[in-house]
Design a protein around this motif. Structure first.
Motif, mmCIF file in Angstrom:
data_model
loop_
_atom_site.group_PDB
_atom_site.id
_atom_site.type_symbol
_atom_site.label_atom_id
_atom_site.label_comp_id
_atom_site.label_asym_id
_atom_site.label_seq_id
_atom_site.Cartn_x
_atom_site.Cartn_y
_atom_site.Cartn_z
ATOM 1 N N ALA A 130 -24.105 46.169 -4.150
ATOM 2 C CA ALA A 130 -25.378 45.849 -4.815
ATOM 3 C C ALA A 130 -25.136 45.542 -6.300
ATOM 4 O O ALA A 130 -25.730 44.621 -6.855
ATOM 5 C CB ALA A 130 -26.363 47.008 -4.656
ATOM 6 N N MET A 131 -24.231 46.306 -6.920
ATOM 7 C CA MET A 131 -23.964 46.098 -8.350
ATOM 8 C C MET A 131 -23.192 44.808 -8.623
ATOM 9 O O MET A 131 -23.101 44.377 -9.771
ATOM 10 C CB MET A 131 -23.217 47.301 -8.931
ATOM 11 C CG MET A 131 -24.080 48.548 -9.015
ATOM 12 S SD MET A 131 -23.327 49.892 -9.951
ATOM 13 C CE MET A 131 -21.945 50.351 -8.913
ATOM 14 N N ARG A 184 -21.061 50.712 -16.800
ATOM 15 C CA ARG A 184 -21.643 49.675 -17.656
ATOM 16 C C ARG A 184 -23.163 49.619 -17.490
ATOM 17 O O ARG A 184 -23.903 49.342 -18.429
ATOM 18 C CB ARG A 184 -21.032 48.317 -17.348
ATOM 19 C CG ARG A 184 -19.647 48.125 -17.967
ATOM 20 C CD ARG A 184 -18.936 46.934 -17.332
ATOM 21 N NE ARG A 184 -17.710 46.556 -18.014
ATOM 22 C CZ ARG A 184 -16.559 47.227 -17.942
ATOM 23 N NH1 ARG A 184 -16.476 48.351 -17.262
ATOM 24 N NH2 ARG A 184 -15.486 46.795 -18.580
ATOM 25 N N ALA A 185 -23.653 49.877 -16.277
ATOM 26 C CA ALA A 185 -25.096 49.769 -16.034
ATOM 27 C C ALA A 185 -25.856 50.974 -16.582
ATOM 28 O O ALA A 185 -26.883 50.816 -17.242
ATOM 29 C CB ALA A 185 -25.369 49.615 -14.537
ATOM 30 N N ALA A 224 -32.802 54.167 -15.551
ATOM 31 C CA ALA A 224 -31.421 54.085 -16.040
ATOM 32 C C ALA A 224 -30.913 52.644 -16.116
ATOM 33 O O ALA A 224 -29.752 52.415 -16.420
ATOM 34 C CB ALA A 224 -30.511 54.906 -15.127
ATOM 35 N N SER A 225 -31.783 51.672 -15.809
ATOM 36 C CA SER A 225 -31.426 50.246 -15.871
ATOM 37 C C SER A 225 -30.397 49.822 -14.826
ATOM 38 O O SER A 225 -29.697 48.829 -15.009
ATOM 39 C CB SER A 225 -30.905 49.854 -17.269
ATOM 40 O OG SER A 225 -31.926 50.010 -18.203
ATOM 41 N N LEU A 226 -30.311 50.567 -13.740
ATOM 42 C CA LEU A 226 -29.441 50.121 -12.644
ATOM 43 C C LEU A 226 -30.124 49.004 -11.869
ATOM 44 O O LEU A 226 -29.458 48.129 -11.323
ATOM 45 C CB LEU A 226 -29.127 51.313 -11.720
ATOM 46 C CG LEU A 226 -28.254 51.034 -10.505
ATOM 47 C CD1 LEU A 226 -26.900 50.453 -10.919
ATOM 48 C CD2 LEU A 226 -28.045 52.318 -9.687
ATOM 49 N N ARG A 273 -23.999 62.969 -6.137
ATOM 50 C CA ARG A 273 -25.445 63.013 -5.864
ATOM 51 C C ARG A 273 -26.052 61.613 -5.859
ATOM 52 O O ARG A 273 -25.529 60.700 -6.493
ATOM 53 C CB ARG A 273 -26.158 63.913 -6.871
ATOM 54 C CG ARG A 273 -26.608 63.225 -8.133
ATOM 55 C CD ARG A 273 -27.625 64.059 -8.906
ATOM 56 N NE ARG A 273 -27.813 63.512 -10.251
ATOM 57 C CZ ARG A 273 -28.754 62.607 -10.542
ATOM 58 N NH1 ARG A 273 -29.585 62.156 -9.636
ATOM 59 N NH2 ARG A 273 -28.867 62.154 -11.788
ATOM 60 N N MET A 274 -27.147 61.492 -5.123
ATOM 61 C CA MET A 274 -27.818 60.194 -5.056
ATOM 62 C C MET A 274 -28.876 60.083 -6.151
ATOM 63 O O MET A 274 -29.464 61.085 -6.565
ATOM 64 C CB MET A 274 -28.512 60.032 -3.704
ATOM 65 C CG MET A 274 -27.570 59.973 -2.531
ATOM 66 S SD MET A 274 -28.510 59.648 -1.032
ATOM 67 C CE MET A 274 -27.535 60.570 0.168
ATOM 68 N N MET A 275 -29.122 58.849 -6.552
ATOM 69 C CA MET A 275 -30.151 58.553 -7.547
ATOM 70 C C MET A 275 -31.259 57.779 -6.828
ATOM 71 O O MET A 275 -30.991 56.775 -6.170
ATOM 72 C CB MET A 275 -29.505 57.659 -8.618
ATOM 73 C CG MET A 275 -30.322 57.405 -9.839
ATOM 74 S SD MET A 275 -29.533 56.119 -10.851
ATOM 75 C CE MET A 275 -28.605 57.102 -11.981
#
Ligand code: HXC
Length: 258
Positions: free
Chosen positions: A114-115, A149-150, A174-176, A164-166
């Motif tokens: 995804a990133m 970086r993200a 967090a701007s991901l 852990r999951m976000m």
């Protein structure tokens, strides 16, 4: 019918929608998925009629990681000799824009995939994580670098070290991710964003993507020089003449891609 064993492809005018399709393994990324994605992205990049791509998974999982069962027997010699995971660089080499539309789990390689996108659109059900440490390893498809970086060191380090999951809200704070939408609207919203991009001058789309990506590779001064040179280059295109003429004439631009 799809040309790909692990992907479903739909064309929505100038937008290619690619769905990861290994439901039995929560879209875990095995060698076949990589082969299929490389081919699908290369076909998209080469097709002048296609101007944006959306990559998505299922409601439950964008992708739950690299395929653990496939990786299980492989040790250092195999992974080093085959340069395991390097094939993903062919996906990140895609020149035209693409969006990851994420619902459910995006874990390990799923989060890393995804990133790789130009941006992530998240359903409110999205969950991101780098849980490789729980398997006795660490990210291998760019997660330690792109996540840092993200979202910065604090969150990246915490996520990699604890696994852990976000959730979607935290990921947006967090701007991901660029934006969160209700899960039921994810594909429609992603296609809408993609259609907006697809309606832009194609060379300008590539140049905008190159400029933003350059910010991750250069210092500020060189990045600005790169931007200015590319901007100057765009002013030599037919679409620049058309775009500015169309503005003055109060009509939409009609792009030639030249
Ligand atoms: C292979 C996977 C898989 C994966 C899920 N499955 N994730 N198979 N690789 N990464 C399979 C399960 O084995 C199971 O198949 C089926 O998908 C459904 O999964 P369940 O676990 O039954 O679902 P659920 O209970 O809802 O749990 C969902 C989950 C869990 C929390 C996402 O599946 C999970 O923790 N998955 C692993 C996540 C992970 O660690 N990802 C990082 C991988 S490492 P069967 O046939 O058994 O029922 C990585 C990079 C490594 O990505 C780089 C270093 C080398």
């Amino acid at each position: 019918m799809s040309d790909y064993e692990t992907l479903l492809i739909e064309r929505h005018d100038a937008v290619t929608l690619v769905r990861l399709n290994r439901p039995q393994a929560l879209n875990a990324l095995n060698a076949q998925v990589l082969t299929d994605l490389i081919a699908a992205f290369a076909a998209y990049d080469a097709d002048p009629e296609q101007r944006c791509l959306v990559l998505t998974g299922s409601e439950k999982a964008f992708a739950a990681g690299a395929d653990i069962k496939e990786m299980q027997p492989n040790g250092f010699s195999h992974n080093y000799a085959t340069n395991f995971f390097a094939g993903w660089e062919q996906v990140t080499a895609t020149r035209k824009p693409w969006i990851a539309a994420v619902a459910g789990f995006a874990l390990g390689g799923g989060c890393e995939l995804a990133m790789m996108a130009d941006f992530i659109l998240a359903a409110d059900t999205a969950k991101f994580g780098q849980p490789e440490i729980k398997l006795g390893v660490a990210p291998g498809m760019g997660g330690s670098q792109r996540l840092t970086r993200a979202v910065g060191k604090a969150k990246a380090m915490e996520m990699c070290l604890t696994g852990r999951m976000m959730g979607a809200d935290e990921a947006e704070r967090a701007s991901l991710v660029a934006r969160i939408v209700p899960a039921a609207d994810l594909i429609e919203e992603a296609l809408k964003s993609a259609a907006a991009i697809a309606a832009m001058a194609p060379l300008a789309a590539i140049a905008n993507k190159e400029m933003v990506n350059a910010a991750f590779e250069t210092g500020l001064a060189m990045g600005i020089v790169f931007e200015r040179r590319l901007f100057a280059g765009l002013t030599a295109t037919e679409d620049k003449t058309e775009g500015m003429t169309a503005f003055v004439e109060k009509r939409p631009g009609v792009w030639s891609g030249r």
